[in-house]
Scaffold this motif. Structure first.
Motif, short mmCIF file in Angstrom:
data_model
loop_
_atom_site.label_atom_id
_atom_site.label_comp_id
_atom_site.label_asym_id
_atom_site.label_seq_id
_atom_site.Cartn_x
_atom_site.Cartn_y
_atom_site.Cartn_z
N GLY A 45 -17.26 0.14 -74.96
CA GLY A 45 -17.80 -0.80 -73.98
C GLY A 45 -18.81 -0.13 -73.06
N VAL A 46 -18.53 1.10 -72.65
CA VAL A 46 -19.46 1.85 -71.81
C VAL A 46 -20.71 2.23 -72.61
CG1 VAL A 46 -19.80 4.03 -70.58
CG2 VAL A 46 -17.71 2.71 -70.22
N LYS A 47 -20.52 2.69 -73.84
CA LYS A 47 -21.67 3.04 -74.69
C LYS A 47 -22.57 1.83 -74.90
CE LYS A 47 -19.34 6.71 -77.29
NZ LYS A 47 -18.82 7.11 -78.63
N PHE A 193 -3.72 -8.35 -67.34
CA PHE A 193 -3.83 -7.04 -66.71
C PHE A 193 -5.28 -6.61 -66.54
CE2 PHE A 193 -0.28 -7.20 -69.74
CZ PHE A 193 0.79 -7.15 -68.86
N GLN A 194 -5.54 -5.86 -65.48
CA GLN A 194 -6.83 -5.17 -65.38
C GLN A 194 -6.96 -4.29 -66.62
OE1 GLN A 194 -7.64 -3.31 -61.56
NE2 GLN A 194 -8.74 -1.64 -62.56
N THR A 195 -8.09 -4.35 -67.28
CA THR A 195 -8.20 -3.71 -68.60
C THR A 195 -8.03 -2.20 -68.55
OG1 THR A 195 -10.62 -3.49 -68.43
CG2 THR A 195 -9.75 -5.53 -69.39
N THR A 196 -8.29 -1.58 -67.40
CA THR A 196 -8.20 -0.12 -67.30
C THR A 196 -6.94 0.33 -66.59
OG1 THR A 196 -9.52 -0.23 -65.25
CG2 THR A 196 -10.71 0.18 -67.30
N HIS A 197 -5.98 -0.57 -66.42
CA HIS A 197 -4.77 -0.21 -65.67
C HIS A 197 -3.82 0.62 -66.52
CE1 HIS A 197 -4.11 -1.00 -61.59
NE2 HIS A 197 -2.95 -1.61 -61.68
N ALA A 198 -2.94 1.36 -65.81
CA ALA A 198 -1.93 2.17 -66.49
C ALA A 198 -0.83 1.27 -67.05
CB ALA A 198 -1.34 3.18 -65.51
N LEU A 199 -0.55 1.42 -68.33
CA LEU A 199 0.42 0.56 -68.99
C LEU A 199 1.81 0.69 -68.37
CD1 LEU A 199 1.12 -1.40 -71.27
CD2 LEU A 199 1.46 0.58 -72.76
N GLU A 200 2.20 1.90 -68.00
CA GLU A 200 3.55 2.11 -67.45
C GLU A 200 3.75 1.34 -66.16
OE1 GLU A 200 6.07 3.54 -68.98
OE2 GLU A 200 4.69 3.78 -70.66
N LEU A 201 2.73 1.31 -65.30
CA LEU A 201 2.82 0.55 -64.06
C LEU A 201 2.96 -0.94 -64.36
CD1 LEU A 201 2.65 0.17 -60.99
CD2 LEU A 201 0.16 0.24 -61.19
N ILE A 218 2.63 -13.82 -71.26
CA ILE A 218 1.90 -12.57 -71.04
C ILE A 218 0.81 -12.43 -72.09
CG2 ILE A 218 2.06 -10.05 -70.94
CD1 ILE A 218 5.04 -10.45 -70.18
N ILE A 219 -0.41 -12.16 -71.63
CA ILE A 219 -1.52 -11.83 -72.54
C ILE A 219 -1.92 -10.39 -72.25
CG2 ILE A 219 -3.87 -12.37 -73.27
CD1 ILE A 219 -3.43 -15.24 -72.44
N ASN A 220 -1.78 -9.54 -73.23
CA ASN A 220 -2.08 -8.12 -73.04
C ASN A 220 -3.59 -7.91 -73.07
OD1 ASN A 220 -2.21 -5.38 -72.92
ND2 ASN A 220 -1.16 -5.00 -74.86
N THR A 221 -4.17 -7.65 -71.91
CA THR A 221 -5.62 -7.44 -71.81
C THR A 221 -5.96 -5.98 -71.52
OG1 THR A 221 -5.50 -8.12 -69.48
CG2 THR A 221 -6.11 -9.81 -71.09
N ILE A 222 -5.00 -5.09 -71.64
CA ILE A 222 -5.28 -3.67 -71.41
C ILE A 222 -6.15 -3.15 -72.56
CG2 ILE A 222 -4.27 -1.36 -71.34
CD1 ILE A 222 -1.97 -2.46 -69.78
N CYS A 223 -7.17 -2.40 -72.20
CA CYS A 223 -8.11 -1.85 -73.18
C CYS A 223 -7.42 -0.79 -74.03
CB CYS A 223 -9.31 -1.26 -72.44
SG CYS A 223 -10.46 -0.35 -73.48
N ARG A 224 -7.46 -0.95 -75.34
CA ARG A 224 -6.79 0.01 -76.22
C ARG A 224 -7.41 1.41 -76.13
NH1 ARG A 224 -5.54 -1.64 -82.31
NH2 ARG A 224 -4.20 -3.06 -81.11
N PRO A 225 -8.75 1.56 -76.13
CA PRO A 225 -9.31 2.91 -75.97
C PRO A 225 -8.88 3.58 -74.67
CG PRO A 225 -10.99 1.43 -76.82
CD PRO A 225 -9.81 0.58 -76.46
N VAL A 226 -8.77 2.80 -73.58
CA VAL A 226 -8.29 3.37 -72.32
C VAL A 226 -6.86 3.85 -72.48
CG1 VAL A 226 -7.63 2.82 -69.94
CG2 VAL A 226 -9.85 2.09 -70.82
#
Length: 247
Positions: A45-47, A193-201, A218-226
């Motif tokens: 995404g950043v690239k 979830f905020q896509t860059t958030h820590a999964l454990e939190l 629940i919809i998992n929106t955490i970024c997999r590369p993160v």
């Protein structure tokens, strides 16, 4: 190639201190081993955002951006040196090109920019865009949208601005309990979830939330590369004496 790259430091020239004195460690000092986490560097995404910005600077006239394209001072400084104009407001801009940062903007704001005559290059990360669409889906299905993340983060502001109702944004178990105590948390909630958030939190908050509400989606929106980078960092941290994070 192994998941972890390992390199040894070999000093070709003896290092010196500020006074010019030789500060080479004793010969019997063991060589230090540097372990590089298996997942490092920019995500796709950043690239993508950097590539779109570079293309815009090459082919367009004045190119504006509100805020930072990505969270990297070296990248943003280099783009500004090439002509990217950073501005606090786009309201007075009637011509030129505007780049939407990787963290996104509300859909209504993007439409307003296009209607004002600006050419819009949307560099929103596709995963952030997915989170925006997830929020709209939950809202349309009658859920109170609960976003686990930092309310002041640009990504969260973009998601909130895309919706027609006000979601509940929480970033800790304490904030969740306070929302419950003040009756701001409803019985039917949709969580993302905020896509860059820590999964454990996020796991800890969700584990408590499911006992507070009757209907939880629940919809998992955490970024997999993160997540992969977080896991790789934890993996390295377990094996080394000192952890250095560059960024």
């Amino acid at each position: 190639m192994s998941r972890t790259a390992i390199a040894r430091l070999h000093l070709a020239v003896p290092p010196t201190n500020r006074e010019g004195r030789d500060c080479m460690p004793p010969l019997d000092t063991p060589l230090r081993t540097i372990e590089l986490a298996g997942q490092v560097g920019f995500c796709f995404g950043v690239k993508r955002a950097i590539h779109l910005a570079e293309e815009a600077l090459e082919s367009n006239g004045t190119v504006y951006i509100s805020g930072d394209l990505v969270h990297n001072a070296t990248v943003t400084s280099a783009l500004e040196a090439r002509g990217l104009v950073r501005t606090d407001t786009l309201n007075d801009k009637k011509e030129g090109t505007v780049i939407v940062r990787a963290h996104g903007l509300p859909a209504g704001e993007i439409r307003r920019l296009r209607d004002s005559g600006l050419q819009v290059v949307d560099a929103t990360c596709p995963i952030v865009h997915h989170a925006q669409q997830a929020a709209l889906t939950l809202e349309q299905e009658g859920y109170q949208v609960v976003i686990i993340g930092d309310a002041n983060h640009a990504e969260i502001r973009g998601i909130v601005g895309t919706m027609t109702t006000q979601p509940l944004v929480i970033d800790s178990i304490e904030e969740l309990r306070a929302a419950k105590a003040s009756h701001r948390l409803k019985r039917k909630v949709g969580v993302l979830f905020q896509t860059t958030h820590a999964l454990e939190l996020c796991k800890d908050i969700v584990s408590e939330l499911v006992f507070m509400c009757k209907d939880v989606r629940i919809i998992n929106t955490i970024c997999r590369p993160v997540q992969q980078r977080q896991d790789a960092a934890v993996d390295v941290a377990r094996r080394v004496d000192l952890m250095i994070i560059v960024g």
